[in-house]
Scaffold this active site. Structure first.
Site, PDB file in Angstrom:
ATOM      1  N   VAL A  47       3.166 -52.693 -37.222  1.00 17.94           N
ATOM      2  CA  VAL A  47       3.943 -51.411 -36.017  1.00 17.94           C
ATOM      3  C   VAL A  47       2.524 -51.191 -35.139  1.00 17.94           C
ATOM      4  O   VAL A  47       1.942 -50.221 -35.465  1.00 17.94           O
ATOM      5  CB  VAL A  47       4.619 -50.553 -36.682  1.00 17.94           C
ATOM      6  CG1 VAL A  47       5.306 -49.501 -35.529  1.00 17.94           C
ATOM      7  CG2 VAL A  47       5.860 -50.568 -37.655  1.00 17.94           C
ATOM      8  N   GLU A  48       2.843 -51.603 -34.005  1.00 19.27           N
ATOM      9  CA  GLU A  48       1.592 -51.447 -32.939  1.00 19.27           C
ATOM     10  C   GLU A  48       2.138 -50.210 -32.203  1.00 19.27           C
ATOM     11  O   GLU A  48       3.048 -49.722 -31.981  1.00 19.27           O
ATOM     12  CB  GLU A  48       1.283 -52.651 -32.111  1.00 19.27           C
ATOM     13  CG  GLU A  48       0.758 -53.832 -33.222  1.00 19.27           C
ATOM     14  CD  GLU A  48       0.533 -55.104 -32.323  1.00 19.27           C
ATOM     15  OE1 GLU A  48       0.032 -56.051 -32.671  1.00 19.27           O
ATOM     16  OE2 GLU A  48       0.841 -55.230 -30.913  1.00 19.27           O
ATOM     17  N   ASN A  49       0.894 -49.665 -31.445  1.00 20.98           N
ATOM     18  CA  ASN A  49       1.182 -48.588 -30.675  1.00 20.98           C
ATOM     19  C   ASN A  49       0.289 -48.670 -29.297  1.00 20.98           C
ATOM     20  O   ASN A  49      -0.788 -49.336 -29.496  1.00 20.98           O
ATOM     21  CB  ASN A  49       0.803 -47.325 -31.427  1.00 20.98           C
ATOM     22  CG  ASN A  49       1.024 -46.103 -30.723  1.00 20.98           C
ATOM     23  OD1 ASN A  49       0.421 -45.621 -29.742  1.00 20.98           O
ATOM     24  ND2 ASN A  49       1.955 -45.183 -31.147  1.00 20.98           N
ATOM     25  N   ALA A  50       0.789 -48.234 -28.073  1.00 17.02           N
ATOM     26  CA  ALA A  50      -0.241 -48.055 -26.970  1.00 17.02           C
ATOM     27  C   ALA A  50      -1.384 -47.682 -27.192  1.00 17.02           C
ATOM     28  O   ALA A  50      -2.403 -48.253 -26.633  1.00 17.02           O
ATOM     29  CB  ALA A  50       0.571 -47.627 -25.932  1.00 17.02           C
ATOM     30  N   ALA A  51      -1.590 -46.863 -28.054  1.00 12.14           N
ATOM     31  CA  ALA A  51      -2.841 -46.199 -28.425  1.00 12.14           C
ATOM     32  C   ALA A  51      -3.159 -47.109 -29.744  1.00 12.14           C
ATOM     33  O   ALA A  51      -3.010 -46.815 -30.781  1.00 12.14           O
ATOM     34  CB  ALA A  51      -2.681 -44.762 -28.952  1.00 12.14           C
ATOM     35  N   TYR A  52      -4.076 -48.230 -29.310  1.00  6.58           N
ATOM     36  CA  TYR A  52      -4.118 -49.251 -30.381  1.00  6.58           C
ATOM     37  C   TYR A  52      -4.506 -48.740 -31.825  1.00  6.58           C
ATOM     38  O   TYR A  52      -4.069 -49.228 -32.684  1.00  6.58           O
ATOM     39  CB  TYR A  52      -5.226 -50.222 -29.969  1.00  6.58           C
ATOM     40  CG  TYR A  52      -4.906 -50.917 -28.551  1.00  6.58           C
ATOM     41  CD1 TYR A  52      -3.640 -51.212 -28.304  1.00  6.58           C
ATOM     42  CD2 TYR A  52      -5.590 -51.556 -27.875  1.00  6.58           C
ATOM     43  CE1 TYR A  52      -3.128 -51.965 -27.161  1.00  6.58           C
ATOM     44  CE2 TYR A  52      -5.369 -52.287 -26.632  1.00  6.58           C
ATOM     45  CZ  TYR A  52      -4.025 -52.555 -26.512  1.00  6.58           C
ATOM     46  OH  TYR A  52      -3.549 -53.220 -25.371  1.00  6.58           O
ATOM     47  N   CYS A  57      -0.697 -51.622 -40.415  1.00  4.06           N
ATOM     48  CA  CYS A  57      -0.455 -52.900 -40.756  1.00  4.06           C
ATOM     49  C   CYS A  57       0.680 -53.108 -41.891  1.00  4.06           C
ATOM     50  O   CYS A  57       1.118 -51.922 -42.085  1.00  4.06           O
ATOM     51  CB  CYS A  57      -1.883 -53.354 -41.340  1.00  4.06           C
ATOM     52  SG  CYS A  57      -3.138 -53.375 -40.524  1.00  4.06           S
ATOM     53  N   GLU A  59       0.842 -54.461 -44.731  1.00  3.93           N
ATOM     54  CA  GLU A  59       0.666 -53.953 -46.120  1.00  3.93           C
ATOM     55  C   GLU A  59       0.485 -52.803 -46.146  1.00  3.93           C
ATOM     56  O   GLU A  59       1.218 -52.089 -47.364  1.00  3.93           O
ATOM     57  CB  GLU A  59      -0.699 -54.634 -46.430  1.00  3.93           C
ATOM     58  CG  GLU A  59      -1.079 -55.982 -46.326  1.00  3.93           C
ATOM     59  CD  GLU A  59      -1.266 -56.514 -45.160  1.00  3.93           C
ATOM     60  OE1 GLU A  59      -0.897 -56.146 -44.034  1.00  3.93           O
ATOM     61  OE2 GLU A  59      -2.152 -57.332 -44.893  1.00  3.93           O
ATOM     62  N   CYS A  90      -6.319 -57.098 -43.955  1.00  2.30           N
ATOM     63  CA  CYS A  90      -7.798 -56.580 -43.749  1.00  2.30           C
ATOM     64  C   CYS A  90      -8.295 -55.847 -44.456  1.00  2.30           C
ATOM     65  O   CYS A  90      -7.969 -55.275 -45.543  1.00  2.30           O
ATOM     66  CB  CYS A  90      -7.254 -56.022 -42.101  1.00  2.30           C
ATOM     67  SG  CYS A  90      -6.422 -54.076 -42.149  1.00  2.30           S
TER      68      CYS A  90
END
Length: 135
Positions: A47-52, A57, A59, A90
């Site tokens: 689940v990504e976010n604009a604030a990288y 991840c 897992e 990762c």
């Protein structure tokens, strides 16, 4: 008692990857965490976010869901990257998996077949809860 094959775990991880929220990287990942005999499989996706830096991840997502259910042991994790074969955890995910005693990691090889590793192959000389026993 439930026992899951590597193929079944990878299939579950693939299903989870289909739900990934990856608008920035376009790199969907899914994970299936199996605590062991008699336990259900816990799924996670990235689940990504604009604030990288705030992304999570697949897992770690699956592990936190497992922990929320009161389970504190990981036997096997299967990881699928829909755009990369194999797709390994990762470093941050490896450390979290180590915290919960992960024994095996299964990924999909370039030929589509499961490739299994003992966790110690992915994180040799790891630091975990046992290292703090004298503190």
């Amino acid at each position: 008692m439930a026992q899951y094959s590597d193929e079944e775990l990878l299939s579950a991880a693939r299903e989870a990857a289909a739900n990934a929220y990856a608008p920035y990287s376009s790199f969907p990942v899914g994970a299936a965490v199996w605590p062991g005999e008699g336990q259900p499989v816990f799924l996670g996706c990235n689940v990504e976010n604009a604030a990288y830096g705030e992304a999570i991840c697949a897992e770690r997502n699956a592990v936190t869901t497992m922990v929320a259910q009161g389970i504190r042991q990981v036997d096997t994790v299967a990881v699928i990257g829909l755009k990369a074969h194999p797709c390994y955890p990762c470093g941050a995910c490896r450390q979290v998996l180590r915290e919960f005693g992960c024994r095996r990691v299964v990924v999909e090889g370039p030929d589509g077949r499961p490739v299994a590793h003992d966790f110690s192959e992915l994180l040799p000389y790891s630091f975990g809860p046992d290292a703090l026993s004298g503190v």
